[in-house]
Structures are given as C-alpha cells and as structure tokens.
Design a protein around this motif. Sequence first.
Motif, PDB file in Angstrom:
ATOM      1  N   UNK A 146       0.740  -1.085  -0.105  1.00  0.00           N
ATOM      2  CA  UNK A 146      -0.013   0.018  -0.037  1.00  0.00           C
ATOM      3  C   UNK A 146       0.755   1.365   0.041  1.00  0.00           C
ATOM      4  N   UNK A 147       1.923   1.225   0.825  1.00  0.00           N
ATOM      5  CA  UNK A 147       2.831   2.462   0.890  1.00  0.00           C
ATOM      6  C   UNK A 147       3.420   2.666  -0.630  1.00  0.00           C
ATOM      7  N   UNK A 168      17.893   0.964  -4.355  1.00  0.00           N
ATOM      8  CA  UNK A 168      19.049   0.380  -3.576  1.00  0.00           C
ATOM      9  C   UNK A 168      18.791   0.938  -2.256  1.00  0.00           C
ATOM     10  N   UNK A 169      18.324   2.098  -1.635  1.00  0.00           N
ATOM     11  CA  UNK A 169      18.028   2.242  -0.371  1.00  0.00           C
ATOM     12  C   UNK A 169      16.993   1.254   0.303  1.00  0.00           C
ATOM     13  N   UNK A 170      16.196   0.768  -0.548  1.00  0.00           N
ATOM     14  CA  UNK A 170      15.224  -0.141  -0.177  1.00  0.00           C
ATOM     15  C   UNK A 170      16.037  -1.257   0.226  1.00  0.00           C
ATOM     16  N   UNK A 195       9.597   0.981   4.590  1.00  0.00           N
ATOM     17  CA  UNK A 195       8.358   1.754   3.868  1.00  0.00           C
ATOM     18  C   UNK A 195       8.450   2.947   3.345  1.00  0.00           C
ATOM     19  N   UNK A 196       9.411   3.771   3.889  1.00  0.00           N
ATOM     20  CA  UNK A 196       9.528   5.107   3.496  1.00  0.00           C
ATOM     21  C   UNK A 196      10.408   5.290   2.106  1.00  0.00           C
ATOM     22  N   UNK A 197      11.241   4.084   1.924  1.00  0.00           N
ATOM     23  CA  UNK A 197      12.099   4.157   0.629  1.00  0.00           C
ATOM     24  C   UNK A 197      11.071   3.176  -0.342  1.00  0.00           C
ATOM     25  N   UNK A 198      10.514   2.534  -0.046  1.00  0.00           N
ATOM     26  CA  UNK A 198       9.187   1.819  -1.035  1.00  0.00           C
ATOM     27  C   UNK A 198       8.289   2.841  -1.661  1.00  0.00           C
TER      28      UNK A 198
END
Length: 543
Positions: A143-144, A181-183, A193-196
């Motif tokens: 969802x994110x 890459x951060x994910x 969650x933020x990086x995705x």
Amino acid sequence: MMKFEDLLLEAGGFGRFQILILVMLCLPRINLPMHFLLHNFIAATPSHHCAIPHQEAFVNLTMEEVLLISIPRESDGTFSSCEMFSQPQFHLLLNSSLQSENKSIIQRCQHGWVYDHSQLISTISTQWDLVCEQRGLNQATATFFFIGVTMGAVVFGYLSDRFGRKTMLLLSLVCSLVFGMLSAASVSYSMLAITRALTGVALSGVSLIVLPLAMEWVDIQHRTFTGILSSIFWSIGNMLLAMVAYLVREWHWLLVAVTGPCLLSIVCLWWVPESARWLIAKGKVKQAHRHLLRCARMNRRKDFALSPEALTRMATDKKPAGSYFYISLFKTPVLRKISLCSGVVWFGVSFSYYGMSMNLTSFGLNIYLSQFVFGVIEIPAKMIMYVLVNRVGRRQSQAWTLILTGLCIGANIAIPKPLTSLRSVVAIMGKGFSEAAFTTVFLYTSELYPTILRQNGMGYTSFVARLGGALAPLVFLLDEVWRSLPEVTYCSVAVCSGAVAFLLPETLNMCLPEGIEDVEKAQVKVPPETTAPEGMPLQSLLK
C-alpha cells in the motif's frame, strides 16, 4: 497549415529511427512490473509456528512430537501459526485427538517464530516478524508503494509537460535507482516503508512517460502496433520477475536484482531524443529541427527538407485550448455521468487486477509458477481484446471482461482446495479476463472524454485506479473475519463495476468528441470504412 503528423510522415513515420527508440525504451517498460508486483516475493510469508522454549530438553522426541505437545492445532488439522501451549501437553503423545477445550492454556507466541526457509531464505516477514498481530504491516508495504505511485502520477504528469519527457524520464530513472538501492539496504521496517513509497513516486514517472515519449515519435498507422508491443513488454516483465525471484531467494538481493536494470535504462536513454511534438509546443524549434533531421537521416529520407522558420510558424500558430481542470469533468450532466461511472470501472479494474496478482498462493501453484503463468496468459489476452473491441464494441468488452473476472474469483471460493488443477485453470482464466479489462479500459476512456479534457480525464481515472491498487493488498487482512471474505470482496467489486460499465455510452465507430458540447449532445456514428481507429491508445499499459 502543415501538421506535425505530416512532417513525421515525410521524415519517416515508422523506420529505423522509431525502432531504435522502441528498443531503447523497452527495458524500463519491462522493469516496471518487476517492482509493481515485487511485494509477492519480498513480503511472502513462509510457513511458521511459535518458537518453542527449551526445545533442546526434548531430546527423545521427534520434531513432530515436540510440535504436538507445544502447538495447538487448527480446525483443518494444521499447527497454529500464532498460538502455543503455556505448558507442554504430554498427554497428547498418547492420543493426539484429545485437544483440550481449556483456552486458558493457549497463549500467543512469547518467544518469536520459527520459519520454513526451504522455499524463501529471507523476506521482510521473517526479517522483522511481520506475522500474526504484525501481519497488517506486511501487507501495508504494498500500500505504501502504491500511495507513492499515486503521488508520483500527479507530480511527474505535471513536470513532464513543463520540463520535457526525456528530462523527467531521466530524473525518474535516477530516483528509482537510488531509492530502490536504499530499499535493499533497509535496516528497519520504517526505512523500508519510506524508501518503497519514494520508489513508487519515482517509478510512476517511468510508467507515465515511457509510452507517450515513444508514441509521440510514431505515425498514426503504427500507434496500435507500438501500444501493443509496449504492452507485451509489461507481460515479459511479469515473467522475468518470476524467474529472477526463483533464482534470488533473499529479499535484499532481490531488490538489488530488479533495481539494477535502471542503470542500464539510464545509459540507453542517451540515444533517445526528446519529443519533437513537445519541443514545438514549447517553442524550442531548433532542438525539434535537429531531431527531425536526424529522424529523416536514419530513415533514409534524403529528400526531406525542413526549415526552422516553418517549425517556428507551426509553434506560433498553436492556440491554447483554454484552462480546464479536474472539476470540469463534473460540471455538465453527461460528462458527470461518464466521470462517475468511469471512476467506478477503473477502481474495479485495478482492484481486481492487483487483487489477483498479489494472491499467488491461493490457486494451487507455487508462487513462482503462478507469477510466470499469470504473465504468459496476459499476452494472448491482449491480442484477443484488440480484435474484440473493434467487433463487439468497447462497452460490452469492458463490462463482460470485468464480470467474468469476478465470476472466476467467485468460482474459486466454491472449488475445494484439494482440486488444485481446476483452481489453477480458473485462476489463470480470471487473470486473463482481468488483463483484458485493463487493456480495454484505457482505449474506452480515452474515447469517452473530449479532446480538451482527455488528459484530465485520464489523469482522474488513473488516480482512482491507483487507489484501487493501494487498497487491494489490505483486503487480504479480511480473512481474519472470514477466510473467504477477501475473495468475496474482489468478486463483488469486479462484478458490480462491470455492471456499471453498461451505463457508459458506446464509442465504437463514433467520432471522437472535441469539446464538452460534443459529449453533451448525441454522438454521431460514422461508417466503419471512414474511421481510422488507432486501437489501443498511448495510455494503455500505464499499470
């Protein structure tokens, strides 16, 4: 006055130049579904049970016997995933059917979980124990991502019109590479969650720009071919995701594997020119002139001659159509009905598509084979719908593909789980109908809206579709209320939205409306031989 289509035909409407562009843009198109459906693998939850304390003390017992005295059974005879006995129940060794009715001896997992790593070495579920009470967080990662895609559609749609297709595509690919890459390097659920979500924002730009950039360089006669070819690249990406996920079973490295191609896409973008249509619209005639000459040279049109002054006149002769915003879609009665019904149809199409695409474990096949087969079935579905929409009409095609999608989902509720072959066949049919509905809805909607509001209409319906995609993974959590409730929900939404499609006007062999007044009055039907339908429009496949 000469139109851009005339210039493009003189420079070679579909030659080596256009083929080069399509080849260079196929890689980002293939890469899109590998991220959009990645949740199926990085968030997969393997079989698990509560960790048993002091298990080493039961040296004389087999693993099955240790589970028998430590973990209660579900109604279907399987061991519970989220509960354990507060004390070992040794009497069950004598008679395993003597399950205690005393609920006080049953408690939630106290010492973590043990996972079956035979199929999946590592997922975010096993990394951060996103099971049982935390199961909602696991589904929320998808969802994110789709919330990010929704936000990105608004951002990159505006920026690509203002700063150019190629510039924003490059920015989108760079951001996709960085955030992807951060994910993969995430050390906490919050970071993932933020990086995705940010990856979703960036990839939305790729989704929105790749097709228009390709379509704006080909002539009218080859737009259908270009749209279908680009659509097939999406399906190829679906199949490749299954193969890559099968080979890479650790979620960190799987993210790296599906993000890495963004770097190659950035390199390939070097050979892709900016849209000459956009350059002319913005008055950048020197750049447009240079690209058109390059197009003619690669297509071996030696007699092509064009002066910058002619392009300057073309740019200055363009008159703005006026200022229209999303609110304009609801100001008049017929347009309001079209917008409301289209919104419902788009929500149902996206909701059912991603509901099926993210529910790979319930159809009797393993998740890798399900993903691969679901990708394969999309290709003939696209081919068949290309024929049907021009034979039986847009409205009938749209309505029945959605209704049949819902009926296939509903049928699998009634089919017993042991009949895995039958369940798989029905699921594959449902996925084909779902893809057919998604393919049709882009063509149908682009013909319903007038030219002056077409992009606003596609933007609004795309936004509604993204909401459906964001909600689809959360519906799986309803199985705690009733095991079949998620499937009932997907089935109901698909059937109801298909029924709503019958309320829309037919557009087959109809003149495309130019202004709002054309929509409000009865559409004029023209003979099939005088129409030149372009088939699937450039928006098809912005899934």
